[in-house]
Design an enzyme around this catalytic site. Structure first.
Site, PDB file in Angstrom:
ATOM      1  N   ASP A   1     -50.277 -35.306 -36.184  1.00  0.00           N
ATOM      2  CA  ASP A   1     -49.303 -33.399 -36.190  1.00  0.00           C
ATOM      3  C   ASP A   1     -47.871 -33.773 -35.791  1.00  0.00           C
ATOM      4  O   ASP A   1     -46.779 -33.607 -36.474  1.00  0.00           O
ATOM      5  CB  ASP A   1     -50.047 -33.025 -36.221  1.00  0.00           C
ATOM      6  CG  ASP A   1     -49.817 -31.038 -36.972  1.00  0.00           C
ATOM      7  OD1 ASP A   1     -48.615 -31.170 -37.835  1.00  0.00           O
ATOM      8  OD2 ASP A   1     -50.286 -30.390 -36.836  1.00  0.00           O
TER       9      ASP A   1
ATOM     10  N   LYS B   1     -55.153 -39.892 -24.896  1.00  0.00           N
ATOM     11  CA  LYS B   1     -55.129 -38.902 -24.545  1.00  0.00           C
ATOM     12  C   LYS B   1     -56.473 -39.978 -23.298  1.00  0.00           C
ATOM     13  O   LYS B   1     -57.184 -39.071 -22.976  1.00  0.00           O
ATOM     14  CB  LYS B   1     -55.496 -37.877 -24.171  1.00  0.00           C
ATOM     15  CG  LYS B   1     -54.304 -37.310 -22.668  1.00  0.00           C
ATOM     16  CD  LYS B   1     -52.843 -37.726 -22.646  1.00  0.00           C
ATOM     17  CE  LYS B   1     -52.531 -36.528 -20.950  1.00  0.00           C
ATOM     18  NZ  LYS B   1     -51.933 -37.138 -20.612  1.00  0.00           N
TER      19      LYS B   1
ATOM     20  N   ASP C   1     -43.841 -35.416 -36.539  1.00  0.00           N
ATOM     21  CA  ASP C   1     -42.378 -34.429 -37.036  1.00  0.00           C
ATOM     22  C   ASP C   1     -41.380 -34.901 -36.184  1.00  0.00           C
ATOM     23  O   ASP C   1     -40.296 -35.007 -36.147  1.00  0.00           O
ATOM     24  CB  ASP C   1     -43.041 -32.761 -36.596  1.00  0.00           C
ATOM     25  CG  ASP C   1     -43.449 -32.456 -37.745  1.00  0.00           C
ATOM     26  OD1 ASP C   1     -44.096 -32.343 -38.724  1.00  0.00           O
ATOM     27  OD2 ASP C   1     -42.722 -31.057 -37.855  1.00  0.00           O
TER      28      ASP C   1
ATOM     29  N   ASP D   1     -48.762 -38.697 -23.818  1.00  0.00           N
ATOM     30  CA  ASP D   1     -47.447 -38.419 -23.718  1.00  0.00           C
ATOM     31  C   ASP D   1     -46.206 -40.035 -23.245  1.00  0.00           C
ATOM     32  O   ASP D   1     -45.111 -39.117 -23.702  1.00  0.00           O
ATOM     33  CB  ASP D   1     -47.231 -37.715 -22.367  1.00  0.00           C
ATOM     34  CG  ASP D   1     -48.756 -38.493 -21.419  1.00  0.00           C
ATOM     35  OD1 ASP D   1     -49.326 -39.346 -21.947  1.00  0.00           O
ATOM     36  OD2 ASP D   1     -48.282 -37.901 -20.152  1.00  0.00           O
TER      37      ASP D   1
ATOM     38  N   TYR E   1     -58.832 -30.655 -36.048  1.00  0.00           N
ATOM     39  CA  TYR E   1     -58.621 -29.786 -37.312  1.00  0.00           C
ATOM     40  C   TYR E   1     -59.869 -30.730 -38.060  1.00  0.00           C
ATOM     41  O   TYR E   1     -60.336 -31.829 -38.223  1.00  0.00           O
ATOM     42  CB  TYR E   1     -57.540 -29.950 -38.127  1.00  0.00           C
ATOM     43  CG  TYR E   1     -56.189 -30.206 -36.744  1.00  0.00           C
ATOM     44  CD1 TYR E   1     -56.155 -29.092 -36.245  1.00  0.00           C
ATOM     45  CD2 TYR E   1     -54.858 -31.481 -37.780  1.00  0.00           C
ATOM     46  CE1 TYR E   1     -54.725 -29.441 -35.118  1.00  0.00           C
ATOM     47  CE2 TYR E   1     -53.863 -30.839 -37.048  1.00  0.00           C
ATOM     48  CZ  TYR E   1     -53.456 -30.470 -35.461  1.00  0.00           C
ATOM     49  OH  TYR E   1     -53.363 -29.517 -35.035  1.00  0.00           O
TER      50      TYR E   1
END
Ligand code: ATP
Length: 356
Positions: free
Chosen positions: A251, A194, A255, A227, A123
């Site tokens: 992001d 990652k 949540d 993960d 982003y």
């Protein structure tokens, strides 16, 4: 007297910011709260979603509280508050309050921060046609040797990981962990990437972070692939302290982590630049419940507490958070997302009473 600019944004953002501001005023905190035009209304009256006068007031304010973004006009407000001000550090506390509706068997003691790098990674989106990429970089190959042209028609997105952007968020993480350590937390950075797959980009992020963390011998450090980190946030949330994430991972994981502590209705945040900060709930405009007066204002009240702390009103911040904690402990005035029946304003009234 300190000055706060309150911008509701859109949907439930408007409702929870209004209710929170009423609470702050009724509590007698030394605040002057301004609500300049912004978003769709300002677009109609001033020809811009963030008029110059609103920007001026934000620039002069001691604190800025934002509600939630939804459509383009309120996204333009976020663009101003976040991207244009280079607010690179997105602090998202994840804390369980006794009585909150956590889906976890044992949410007790959850108290950590997801620190999301806010300015780069994937982003803001920089995307294009694969054909253009193939023309510009004919030698580019993926890890299995395919050239871009071999994919045929399609699109691409660019992930950016700069040394400067990574160093500054890593330093912010370390300073935050040191501050939390003085408050009894363990003083640990958990870096999330990652890097096993994205060796050059995420691998670079990890390497730069580890270089900075090495300058802070008092802090513990660990690294998990995203993960694995997702799994650990569900299974071992109590072991986390400062979870430093690249933008997209932060992001998503914030949540996920917020849900473990009781849901989006409770999750606050602050976005910090070097000489800038603003505060907002993690949740969006929630069009499904907007206009009914039933949104949970906790995320915005706790964001306001973070703002007060940042403004030098630490006592008021602590009192406000303690009042929210008491409302949850007592459990008589919780909103629907928490299994109660209270409206937004009824929750705020209970918080005001809990303030004493
Ligand atoms: P947007 O597109 O503006 O982000 P959204 O609905 O996709 O909106 P959220 O606004 O984050 O995403 O909401 C996700 C879900 O969580 C919705 O079902 C919403 O009703 C619920 N929710 C979010 N915030 C609250 C809140 N403060 N109180 C109660 N429910 C909430």
């Amino acid at each position: 007297m300190k000055t706060v600019v309150a911008l509701g944004g859109e949907g439930i953002g408007v409702e929870v910011v209004e209710a929170t501001c009423e609470l702050l005023v009724a509590a007698g905190f030394p605040l002057r709260i301004l609500t300049p035009p912004h978003g769709e209304a300002a677009q109609a009256t001033d020809g811009s979603p963030v008029p110059d006068q609103t920007k001026r007031l934000c620039g002069q304010a001691d604190g800025i509280l934002f509600g939630a973004a939804g459509g383009p006009a309120s996204v333009a407000v976020i663009t101003y508050l976040r991207w244009q001000q280079d607010a690179y550090a997105n602090v998202r506390p994840i804390k369980y309050y006794e009585g909150a509706a956590s889906p976890l068997t044992n949410p007790h003691g959850i108290d950590f921060v997801v620190l999301r790098e806010n300015m780069e990674g994937l982003y803001p989106a920089r995307e294009g046609d694969l054909a253009d990429l193939a023309r510009a970089m004919p030698e580019l190959r993926d890890r299995i040797g395919r050239g871009v042209a071999e994919y045929g028609e399609g699109r691409f997105a660019v992930k950016v990981v700069s040394r400067r952007g990574t160093e500054r968020i890593a330093r912010f993480a370390c300073e935050l962990a040191l501050k939390r350590r003085t408050q009894g937390r363990p003083g640990k950075i958990t870096c999330v990437t990652k890097s096993n797959v994205l060796r050059d980009s995420d691998g670079f992020f990890q390497e730069v972070v580890e270089g900075i963390v090495a300058q802070y011998p008092d802090l513990a450090y660990e690294h998990f692939h995203v993960d694995d980190a997702a799994r650990r946030l569900v299974r071992f949330p109590q072991t986390m302290d400062v979870v430093l994430c690249m933008n997209l991972y932060g992001d998503i994981l914030s949540d996920l982590a917020a849900e473990g502590a009781g849901g989006l209705g409770i999750a606050p945040s602050g976005c910090f630049g070097d000489r800038w900060a603003y505060f907002e709930s993690v949740h969006g405009s929630a069009p499904d419940i907007a206009g009914h007066g039933i949104a949970n204002p906790t995320a915005t009240i706790l964001s306001a507490a973070m703002m007060l702390d940042h403004m030098g009103l630490a006592d008021e911040a602590q009192r406000l958070e303690a009042a929210v904690a008491l409302v949850y402990r007592e459990g008589r005035h919780l909103t629907r997302d928490q299994g109660g029946a209270a409206t937004t304003r009824e929750f705020c009234k209970a918080a005001l009473e809990a303030l004493g």
